[in-house]
Motif scaffolding. Structure first.
Motif, PDB file in Angstrom:
ATOM      1  N   LEU A   2      69.462   9.356  88.496  1.00  0.00           N
ATOM      2  CA  LEU A   2      69.078  10.767  88.546  1.00  0.00           C
ATOM      3  C   LEU A   2      67.569  10.937  88.404  1.00  0.00           C
ATOM      4  O   LEU A   2      66.969  11.806  89.058  1.00  0.00           O
ATOM      5  CB  LEU A   2      69.820  11.547  87.463  1.00  0.00           C
ATOM      6  N   LYS A   3      66.930  10.111  87.583  1.00  0.00           N
ATOM      7  CA  LYS A   3      65.475  10.171  87.438  1.00  0.00           C
ATOM      8  C   LYS A   3      64.790   9.788  88.747  1.00  0.00           C
ATOM      9  O   LYS A   3      63.843  10.448  89.186  1.00  0.00           O
ATOM     10  CB  LYS A   3      65.030   9.248  86.316  1.00  0.00           C
ATOM     11  N   LEU A   4      65.280   8.735  89.387  1.00  0.00           N
ATOM     12  CA  LEU A   4      64.733   8.313  90.675  1.00  0.00           C
ATOM     13  C   LEU A   4      64.928   9.389  91.737  1.00  0.00           C
ATOM     14  O   LEU A   4      64.027   9.681  92.526  1.00  0.00           O
ATOM     15  CB  LEU A   4      65.379   7.003  91.123  1.00  0.00           C
ATOM     16  N   ALA A   5      66.102  10.011  91.758  1.00  0.00           N
ATOM     17  CA  ALA A   5      66.374  11.071  92.722  1.00  0.00           C
ATOM     18  C   ALA A   5      65.454  12.272  92.496  1.00  0.00           C
ATOM     19  O   ALA A   5      64.973  12.880  93.456  1.00  0.00           O
ATOM     20  CB  ALA A   5      67.841  11.493  92.639  1.00  0.00           C
ATOM     21  N   ASP A   6      65.175  12.610  91.233  1.00  0.00           N
ATOM     22  CA  ASP A   6      64.256  13.717  90.936  1.00  0.00           C
ATOM     23  C   ASP A   6      62.837  13.411  91.409  1.00  0.00           C
ATOM     24  O   ASP A   6      62.154  14.278  91.955  1.00  0.00           O
ATOM     25  CB  ASP A   6      64.248  14.020  89.436  1.00  0.00           C
ATOM     26  N   ILE A   7      62.400  12.171  91.198  1.00  0.00           N
ATOM     27  CA  ILE A   7      61.062  11.780  91.642  1.00  0.00           C
ATOM     28  C   ILE A   7      60.954  11.886  93.154  1.00  0.00           C
ATOM     29  O   ILE A   7      59.966  12.394  93.683  1.00  0.00           O
ATOM     30  CB  ILE A   7      60.730  10.354  91.156  1.00  0.00           C
ATOM     31  N   LEU A   8      61.996  11.434  93.850  1.00  0.00           N
ATOM     32  CA  LEU A   8      61.943  11.474  95.310  1.00  0.00           C
ATOM     33  C   LEU A   8      62.035  12.909  95.828  1.00  0.00           C
ATOM     34  O   LEU A   8      61.413  13.233  96.843  1.00  0.00           O
ATOM     35  CB  LEU A   8      63.055  10.615  95.917  1.00  0.00           C
ATOM     36  N   LYS A   9      62.771  13.769  95.145  1.00  0.00           N
ATOM     37  CA  LYS A   9      62.813  15.168  95.569  1.00  0.00           C
ATOM     38  C   LYS A   9      61.452  15.837  95.387  1.00  0.00           C
ATOM     39  O   LYS A   9      61.038  16.657  96.179  1.00  0.00           O
ATOM     40  CB  LYS A   9      63.882  15.923  94.789  1.00  0.00           C
ATOM     41  N   LYS A  10      60.753  15.439  94.315  1.00  0.00           N
ATOM     42  CA  LYS A  10      59.454  16.029  94.027  1.00  0.00           C
ATOM     43  C   LYS A  10      58.354  15.478  94.931  1.00  0.00           C
ATOM     44  O   LYS A  10      57.544  16.222  95.463  1.00  0.00           O
ATOM     45  CB  LYS A  10      59.100  15.738  92.566  1.00  0.00           C
ATOM     46  N   TYR A  11      58.317  14.153  95.089  1.00  0.00           N
ATOM     47  CA  TYR A  11      57.216  13.501  95.794  1.00  0.00           C
ATOM     48  C   TYR A  11      57.665  12.727  97.027  1.00  0.00           C
ATOM     49  O   TYR A  11      56.946  11.856  97.502  1.00  0.00           O
ATOM     50  CB  TYR A  11      56.501  12.526  94.850  1.00  0.00           C
ATOM     51  N   GLY A  12      58.837  13.039  97.550  1.00  0.00           N
ATOM     52  CA  GLY A  12      59.407  12.266  98.645  1.00  0.00           C
ATOM     53  C   GLY A  12      58.537  12.173  99.886  1.00  0.00           C
ATOM     54  O   GLY A  12      58.330  11.094 100.435  1.00  0.00           O
TER      55      GLY A  12
END
Length: 140
Positions: free
Chosen positions: A82-92
């Protein structure tokens, strides 16, 4: 080797050297440029088609990994996902612009598929970055 075979070889070299399962670098593009007997526009076209194919396959590999991973019952693993998914949603989009980096950039579409980042955005950002890299390499 005639022109059509050389361009087909360029396409397959770009596809296979940009898959996450291969550790090799692209060889055909620098060789064809050094020979000077091939059209830069055709090399750009075939390399671009190859990179789009490779990015789609890497994205699919990421979805396969996600489908294997999602059944995990370990809460620490799910929290990291979930942390990785949040990072990618923010800075993808920004991260996908680094897809041009040899041997590192091919993992970025895999991570995008793994975190279920949109395939259109993945292909758009990753392909643009790699095409700019090819244009810089071929025309400058």
């Amino acid at each position: 080797m005639d022109q059509s075979e050389a361009y087909a070889f360029l396409f397959t070299d770009v596809v296979f050297s940009n898959l996450v399962i291969t550790p090799r670098l692209e060889l055909a593009l620098p060789v064809m440029k050094a020979l000077g007997a091939y059209s830069s526009h055709m090399m750009m076209l075939y390399a671009s088609l190859g990179i789009i194919s490779a990015f789609v396959l890497n994205y699919i590999f990421g979805i396969v990994l996600y489908n294997l991973y999602r059944f995990s019952t370990d809460q620490k693993i799910m929290a990291r996902y979930l942390k990785l998914a949040d990072i990618l949603k923010k800075y993808g989009g920004l991260l996908l612009l680094f897809s041009f980096i040899p041997n590192i950039g091919k993992f970025i579409p895999l991570v995008a598929g793994f975190t279920r980042f949109g395939i259109i955005n993945t292909l758009l950002f990753a392909t643009i970055s790699k095409m700019l890299y090819y244009a810089w390499f071929l025309y400058y």
